[in-house]
Design an enzyme around this catalytic site. Sequence first.
Site, short mmCIF file in Angstrom:
data_model
loop_
_atom_site.label_atom_id
_atom_site.label_comp_id
_atom_site.label_asym_id
_atom_site.label_seq_id
_atom_site.Cartn_x
_atom_site.Cartn_y
_atom_site.Cartn_z
N HIS A 1 0.82 -1.21 0.00
CA HIS A 1 0.00 0.00 0.00
C HIS A 1 0.86 1.27 0.00
O HIS A 1 0.35 2.37 0.19
CB HIS A 1 -0.90 -0.04 1.24
CG HIS A 1 -2.05 0.89 1.22
ND1 HIS A 1 -2.22 1.91 2.14
CD2 HIS A 1 -3.12 0.97 0.38
CE1 HIS A 1 -3.33 2.56 1.89
NE2 HIS A 1 -3.89 2.02 0.82
N LYS B 1 3.20 4.46 -1.16
CA LYS B 1 3.26 5.42 -2.27
C LYS B 1 4.52 6.25 -2.08
O LYS B 1 4.60 7.09 -1.18
CB LYS B 1 2.04 6.35 -2.28
CG LYS B 1 0.71 5.62 -2.48
CD LYS B 1 -0.01 5.43 -1.19
CE LYS B 1 -1.38 4.80 -1.43
NZ LYS B 1 -2.03 4.45 -0.16
N ASP C 1 16.94 10.83 -7.43
CA ASP C 1 18.38 11.05 -7.27
C ASP C 1 18.89 10.87 -5.84
O ASP C 1 19.97 11.35 -5.51
CB ASP C 1 18.77 12.45 -7.76
CG ASP C 1 18.60 12.60 -9.27
OD1 ASP C 1 18.59 11.57 -9.97
OD2 ASP C 1 18.47 13.75 -9.74
N HIS D 1 -9.21 11.24 2.11
CA HIS D 1 -8.39 10.04 1.98
C HIS D 1 -7.04 10.18 2.68
O HIS D 1 -6.23 9.26 2.66
CB HIS D 1 -8.18 9.74 0.49
CG HIS D 1 -7.53 8.43 0.20
ND1 HIS D 1 -6.20 8.32 -0.20
CD2 HIS D 1 -8.01 7.16 0.25
CE1 HIS D 1 -5.91 7.05 -0.40
NE2 HIS D 1 -6.96 6.32 -0.12
N LYS E 1 -3.97 10.39 5.45
CA LYS E 1 -3.57 9.60 6.62
C LYS E 1 -2.56 10.45 7.40
O LYS E 1 -1.35 10.43 7.12
CB LYS E 1 -2.94 8.28 6.20
CG LYS E 1 -3.82 7.39 5.29
CD LYS E 1 -3.53 7.62 3.85
CE LYS E 1 -4.13 6.59 2.93
NZ LYS E 1 -5.52 6.31 3.03
N ASP F 1 0.73 16.19 20.18
CA ASP F 1 1.28 17.24 21.04
C ASP F 1 1.67 18.48 20.22
O ASP F 1 1.04 18.78 19.21
CB ASP F 1 2.45 16.70 21.86
CG ASP F 1 2.01 15.63 22.85
OD1 ASP F 1 0.81 15.63 23.20
OD2 ASP F 1 2.84 14.80 23.26
#
Length: 505
Positions: free
Chosen positions: A248, A250, A255, A423, A425, A430
Amino acid sequence: MNENQEKPNPQVLPSKPRFQRLKSIRQWYVRWRIYFVVVMHILGALSSIQAIMSTRTPQGATAWAISLNTCPYLAVPAYWVFGRSQFDGYDHLRHSKIAADSKTAQNAIRELSEKGMLFTPMTELERSQQRLLESIAEMPTTRYNDADLLINGEATFAAIFDRIASAEDYILIEFYIMRSDELGNKLKDALIAKAKEGVRVYVLYDGLGSKDLPNKYLQSLNDAGVKTAGFKTTKGWGNFTRVNFRNHRKIVLVDGKEAFVGGHNVGDEYVGKHPTLTPWRDTHVAIRGPVVLEAQVTFVEDWRYATGETLQLTWVPERAPKGDVRALCLPTGPADPFETGTLLLLDLINTARDRIWIASPYFVPDTQFVSALQLAALRGVDVRVLFPENNDDWLVDLTSYSYLDELGKVGVKFYRYEPGFMHQKVLLIDEGLSAIGTANFDNRSMRLNFEVTILLHDTDVASKVQAMLEADLKKSRQVAAKEFTQSSAPFRFLVKTARLLAPVQ
């Protein structure tokens, strides 16, 4: 014979051979039915032993053991598809046992210390938490990084395409979903152009998440010199049923100097072109500095699993042009010896003192996370959970209602993001700690998916994440527990039933 007595009609009575054939078929059917029942119960018993020995939670082991022995006809195939929790055959290049393959990566990590690019904690509490996080990541906490927050698809892919255009040596691309649509073709054209310039390009996609990616798309990349590979979880002898795992992650990396990590995949919906869920709300982060090499290790490990090839890349750690952000890349997944995704989140929740803001499209915590969030709220931590009003998964949407009363009565606040589909995440802990990555707040991301999270300890970055989430909260409605407790009995039953399926959501 009496002439008035009727003669039997030979066409009505079955012939003896035909009768014998029917009798043989019945006997064969009964015999094989007995064989099938016996074999399935034997397989169920053997599978239940394996479930008891290998399933990571006692609750899961108990459920599988009971179902495999009482109803093996359904449970056995389900177990071999959904029940496996350990991913074998994946080598971590961070492990010393394969140091010959990971010498350059390990030397780079060693060089981080020599060049003073590692963060040294000042207090015993900091040392304890850093030791735990570094044990999970099997990589050190770096400093002299900087990070740019990329909000939504247009900003994210504009930055990615700009960086691809400036690549000089190599480009690493890894996505869960890749589509052959407008955005996907734009990426393909950009990569082909760089390959023709002599830049090395590697594209890794998940075999299940990108199952609709046409061969023509991949062939056009290959013809231009781009190397492509599918991360196939069924790879290896005896793993043909291992379809419940996903890569999952991405990651875009250029470089060895800049990396992009977050929630976006390659598809038109991620740039606001979904027919029903637009506008699409997502978040990525661009990172520069020595932490980029940790993200590079993650890609190299995935590529090695998919192809057997260890890439020859640049492993020279460099300070970011500006900034001194403390950063750590945490790859987690089912090939790890522990539930690293679970340990990461539990640690962040348990050590929070002031606030825990969670943004996740799929909020399906198990019992241990519910308890941790309850404890955090009871000790006075500001716990907020942001998830979409319009979810693309109806089962997850139903399940989310079950937490409103359980967590709401101790002070956890829930918000539903109303415009389009959210969508992202993102975690905000704190004053100065933020986490941006690919992991959702559900069982799949904790136990079944290969994920990656960038942990950033910096007050300036955290203030930007706070401002972003506050803007999201203004577009959300706060959800009261009564939306579940005062709903109809059939709806509450559906919600509770959906929660029973949380381990496979």
